[in-house]
Design an enzyme around this catalytic site. Structure first.
Site, PDB file in Angstrom:
ATOM      1  CB  VAL A  92      -0.934   0.021   1.229  1.00 22.16           C
ATOM      2  CG1 VAL A  92      -1.800   1.276   1.218  1.00 22.16           C
ATOM      3  CG2 VAL A  92      -1.809  -1.227   1.263  1.00 22.16           C
ATOM      4  CB  CYS A  93       2.163   3.315  -2.688  1.00 17.90           C
ATOM      5  SG  CYS A  93       3.252   2.015  -3.273  1.00 17.90           S
ATOM      6  CG  LEU A  94      -1.518   5.554   1.564  1.00 11.04           C
ATOM      7  CD1 LEU A  94      -2.389   5.131   2.739  1.00 11.04           C
ATOM      8  CD2 LEU A  94      -2.082   6.809   0.912  1.00 11.04           C
TER       9      LEU A  94
END
Length: 441
Positions: A92-94
């Site tokens: 999950v890219c955040l």
């Protein structure tokens, strides 16, 4: 992990569990609060609408100084990328998680917490998820616009197929005769739970109840999309999708509709079967049978002394697992003169499994689906008095705050939240159903 860190995590879990946000849920095994499961229900009016997306959240000893590790596990066993920022492998890219380089001030701080992480992930599930891809601001050509539409289309299909249908089929042991090498969604395998642990499925009952709420929305979405995409039409590959990190497949809406109707039927069979299971529980004099009998008697006594609400409550065939509520509409309201029969089925696993509530008397109401399923949320899950109060409140509330997650009758909701003329039409149709209710009952 320090006691302070554990207390912080425990408090955050409790706040989300007690909160009123119908789109977030969290759970963990009692023995380990560091490993959390989280469920995000796809936002309305997006291609993720009412899908069930699950994540693992692993807290380190440094929490809240450092962000936890978050992994998506609704990925079709690592084969489906649901968003430019949610990879098929679970990444999950955040910026808030430190997994993506964001602007200054967007990085993690100890003032943030689990709820802010889940809300940030939920914000990725937008009407146009293509915009999450870097460089989207330059995507102005007709080719890019076509890609955006194609991307939304396949996400909508796979959200229904993977996050809703295959999840519920797994819960209900519905065998769809999967081809060799094709695995039905199994969150426990993705979670990599140790072999000695029992399967941990904390959202099983929640997803079943929400499926019943949103069944009409699922069918409506399928009926709209089936006109746009022929069965067998292939998904279009996006420019940012690469080997092992893509969303491949074909549209199969005709099959999805049949499968979703089968699930609905199985869920109704399941709740109906609770009656017989309950009688066995009564014969064995189990504590849950005694508890429900006692709660029923106390609630009956309470409403005998309550002049504000007129209702009858009875046990069907003296079975404490099947309650029948007859609600009489209050004078001077839109329900005035109405007589509504409501069936409440309870599981012998109550309160881990919550009641299924269905209006037997037809009513045109934004909180009651066309098939009679009531959307309500009790404050105290283990207290049937709280359930009865929540049922009454859901039906009687005349000026509710707008929340599309509670609108389970699409025709009624469209009128209730439409123009002034629409609202008048809603009231007329509601009144007509109220007038018809006395004849029906």
């Amino acid at each position: 992990m320090s006691n302070q860190s554990i207390l912080r995590i425990t408090r955050e879990l409790s706040e989300i569990q007690r909160g009123s946000d119908l789109s977030l849920a969290v759970a963990c095994r009692d023995i380990d609060v560091r490993h959390v499961r989280a469920l995000i229900i796809g936002p309305p009016d997006t291609p993720y609408e009412f899908g069930f997306f699950e994540f693992t959240v692993k807290f380190t000893r440094d929490y809240p100084t450092k962000a936890p590790a978050v992994t998506a596990i609704t990925t079709n066993s690592g084969r489906t990328r649901f968003n430019p920022n949610i990879y098929a492998g679970g990444r999950v890219c955040l910026s808030i998680l430190g997994t993506w380089r964001g602007e200054r001030g967007e990085e993690w701080s100890s003032a943030q917490g689990l709820e802010s992480i889940l809300i940030s992930i939920q914000s990725l599930m937008s009407q146009n998820p293509y915009e999450n891809e870097p460089g989207f601001e330059d995507a102005k050509s007709d080719y890019d616009k076509k890609n955006q539409e194609a991307y939304v289309a396949k996400i909508r299909h796979e959200s229904l197929r993977i996050s809703v249908i295959e999840r519920l089929e797994d819960y209900l042991d519905i065998d769809q005769g999967k081809a060799p090498g094709v695995t039905v969604y199994n969150a426990e395998e993705d979670y990599q739970a140790s072999a000695e642990n029992a399967p941990f499925e904390p959202f099983k009952d929640l997803c079943k109840r929400r499926f019943l709420w949103y069944y009409e929305s699922y069918i409506h979405s399928i009926d709209e999309e089936i006109e746009k995409h022929k069965d067998g039409e292939r998904f279009e590959k996006m420019p940012f999708e690469g080997p092992g990190n893509t969303m491949e497949g074909t549209f199969q809406y005709s099959s999805l509709k049949k499968r979703i109707q089968t699930i609905y039927g199985k869920l109704n069979e399941e709740s109906a079967a609770w009656a017989a299971e309950g009688l066995v529980s009564v014969e064995k004099e189990t504590s849950i049978a005694s508890n429900l009998q006692r709660q029923f008697e106390q609630i009956v006594e309470k409403y005998k002394k309550n002049d504000a609400v007129t209702l009858d409550l009875a046990l069907v065939e003296k079975n404490p697992f099947v309650w029948q509520l007859v609600l009489f509409g209050r004078p001077m309201t839109n329900l005035d003169g109405g007589v509504f029969r409501v069936l409440i089925n309870l599981s012998p696993k109550f309160p881990d499994v919550l009641p299924r509530v269905k209006f037997e008397t037809p009513i045109f109401h934004h909180r009651v689906s066309s098939t009679g399923v009531l959307c309500y949320d009790a404050t105290r899950k283990d207290d049937m008095r709280s359930h009865i109060e929540a049922i009454i409140e859901a039906i009687e509330e005349e000026s509710p705050a707008y929340d599309p997650r509670t609108l389970v009758n699409l025709d009624a909701a469209k009128l209730f939240w439409g123009t002034a003329d629409d609202k008048k039409m809603y009231n007329r149709r509601l009144r007509r159903s109220v007038q018809d209710s006395s004849e029906f009952s």
